[in-house]
Design an enzyme around this catalytic site. Structure first.
Site, PDB file in Angstrom:
ATOM      1  CB  CYS A 182      -0.886   0.062   1.242  1.00 32.40           C
ATOM      2  SG  CYS A 182      -2.024  -1.294   1.392  1.00 32.40           S
TER       3      CYS A 182
ATOM      4  CG  ASN B 128       2.354   1.109   3.637  1.00 29.62           C
ATOM      5  OD1 ASN B 128       3.423   1.698   3.546  1.00 29.62           O
ATOM      6  ND2 ASN B 128       2.218  -0.136   3.249  1.00 29.62           N
ATOM      7  N   GLY B 129       0.783  -1.299   5.767  1.00 31.27           N
ATOM      8  CA  GLY B 129       1.429  -2.190   6.728  1.00 31.27           C
ATOM      9  C   GLY B 129       0.541  -3.368   7.040  1.00 31.27           C
TER      10      GLY B 129
ATOM     11  N   GLY C  40       1.074  -0.100  -5.060  1.00 27.95           N
ATOM     12  CA  GLY C  40      -0.175  -0.856  -5.100  1.00 27.95           C
ATOM     13  C   GLY C  40      -0.938  -0.540  -6.369  1.00 27.95           C
TER      14      GLY C  40
ATOM     15  CE1 TYR D 230      11.270  -4.446  -7.615  1.00 26.41           C
ATOM     16  CE2 TYR D 230       9.719  -4.992  -5.865  1.00 26.41           C
ATOM     17  CZ  TYR D 230      10.012  -4.843  -7.208  1.00 26.41           C
ATOM     18  OH  TYR D 230       9.044  -5.077  -8.135  1.00 26.41           O
TER      19      TYR D 230
END
Ligand code: SF4
Length: 480
Positions: A13, A115-116, A39, A255
């Site tokens: 996310c 996010n997570g 995302g 990345y």
């Protein structure tokens, strides 16, 4: 979910928020567009216009949802808004899972984008359902909303703090109330969140690249365990949680994050080049050229080439227009596999000894095909160099990883992996080498400076039921 062509880990996310700008929803859409790499399955925005909240949440890419003549941005009103891009691991892409999530609580409305991953999500959900909570989605974010709704504190900020004190794991979230924009990072600071300013407006974003896109200035990273509360009177910083050792996700540098972002004070592109240089010192190869696996291997390959003195060439060309059309190809074209996305630049490769640089190996299936492709194009030797240590463990903190058993480095030793991908030599950067590239002398044993659990198995917080965690995710996907 991961496509058959896709052999990478995926960030799940990205979040973005604007407080106090006439174009808040449009800026949020632009910010989400810059965060699209975090995302690609769904996106949503919630805005507040002083009277009411409006929401647009849809499955698809940000540009398709919020761009063009039929843009949903036009339906959103207000000077404050938050948004979210989603890569789902649970519950598919059904609209009810698309964030931001919204609920009316005692004391006013609350929208949250997160996010997570929460590592005690299953336990909390069971408990809440047992007490009568009715969940609409499979998202961890809804757990936070239910916890906030049940809090006995009076004000929404206090309710949110109370809720977050019950959760464990990784979260960087943005929340919107009728009067406030709130940003929070979990006490370990696993996922990124930055603060920016555009004129008098405050901006929160998963990455700084999204600030650049809208012309906002980077102010600072939100600290691990910090909550910022932004109102018309300014910004307040709170530290409501007991401090923990910081464990920012090192894979963001390897990345996930865009190379034009700076996170935690480091420019991602420069870090990747340093990793490549360190790799060249640790694992040199006699070769005629250094070739990146595009795009993610490019900065590390540049660093490798500079440090080794071997010329850098684009020996593999990426087709940037392979997108969702080919996520589920027909059986007739499935065998084309990796060639739809990458093609060998034959004129460069013929008769050459090459060093191939990629950011990581996950299942190894794509790596194997790429080696085969460059050999077919005439490369005489292929020396594969990987800009991260072997990925041996799954992530529980907001990154879609295959089961441990499917990770190549979990299944095989170095010799086995080299044989599997059919390279002449294979080397990964060492853990200390990775830390040196990050500007650290080495990895501190027992108290590492980052989360590196997918390489080390050293998790900041173990999931409450780690063995069953993957089954938990599929279970949640099935029950709603
Ligand atoms: Fe990042 Fe790996 Fe830690 Fe997940 S386990 S947060 S991907 S370093």
């Amino acid at each position: 979910m991961t496509s058959p062509f896709d052999d990478k880990l995926h960030e799940e996310c990205g979040v973005f928020g604007v407080f106090g700008h006439d174009d808040a929803p449009a800026l949020t859409a632009l910010g989400l567009h810059a965060l699209q790499h975090r995302g690609q399955e769904a996106a949503g925005i919630v805005a507040f216009d002083g009277m009411q909240f409006t929401a647009e949440r849809h499955v698809g890419l940000v540009g398709d949802i919020f761009g063009g003549n039929e843009s949903h941005v036009a339906k959103l009103r207000g000077r404050n808004s938050i948004g979210h891009v989603r890569y789902s691991t649970t519950g598919g892409s059904v609209v009810r899972n698309v964030q931001p999530m919204f609920a009316d609580l005692t004391g006013g409305g609350l929208a949250i984008a997160h996010n997570g991953n929460l590592t005690n999500a299953r336990q909390l959900r069971r408990q809440l359902v047992g007490e009568g909570a009715i969940f609409q989605s499979t998202s961890d974010t809804e757990t936070i909303i239910h916890l906030a709704a049940r809090s006995h504190y009076e004000f929404i900020v206090e309710k949110l703090i109370d809720a977050l004190k019950h959760v464990e794991g990784a979260y960087s979230l943005v929340a919107l109330t009728s009067k406030k924009l709130i940003g929070v990072r979990d006490p370990y600071g696993v996922r990124p969140l930055v603060l920016g300013k555009l004129d008098d407006a405050y901006i929160l974003s998963s990455e700084s690249c999204a600030l650049d896109i809208i012309g906002a200035d980077f102010v600072r990273d939100i600290g691990a365990g910090e909550m910022v509360v932004i109102t018309k009177d300014g910004i307040e910083s709170l530290r409501p949680f007991p401090p923990k050792p910081k464990r920012f996700c090192i894979f963001e540098y390897v990345y996930f994050a865009r190379p034009d972002s700076s996170v935690e004070g480091k420019n991602v592109y420069e870090v990747r080049k340093c990793i490549g240089a360190e790799l060249a010192h640790e694992a040199p190869a006699a070769a005629d050229m250094v070739i990146p696996v595009p795009d993610s291997g490019t900065p590390a390959a540049l660093g490798f080439a500079e440090a080794s003195g071997i010329p850098f060439e684009l020996g593999i060309i990426r087709n940037h227009y392979v997108g969702r059309t080919f996520i589920e190809p027909s059986d007739r074209i499935r065998h084309l596999g990796v060639k739809l996305k990458h093609n060998a630049n034959r004129a460069k490769l013929k008769g050459k000894r090459i060093v191939l640089v990629d950011d990581s190996i996950v299942r190894g299936t794509t790596s194997k095909k790429i080696v085969e492709m460059v050999r077919d194009a005439g490369a005489t030797e292929v020396h594969f160099r990987i800009a991260s240590p072997p990925t041996t463990h799954s992530c529980f903190y907001g990154v879609d990883t295959p089961n441990k058993e499917d990770l190549l480095a979990h299944r095989m030793n170095l010799a086995g992996m080299r044989e599997f991908i059919n390279a002449d030599s294979l080397a990964f950067i060492s853990m200390d080498g990775l830390y040196r590239a990050m500007g650290e002398a080495k990895r501190l044993s027992g108290a590492p400076q980052f989360c590196d659990a997918c390489f080390s198995g050293d998790y900041p917080v173990e999931p409450t039921d780690s063995k069953d965690f993957r089954r938990q995710l599929s279970f949640l996907a099935e029950v709603v």
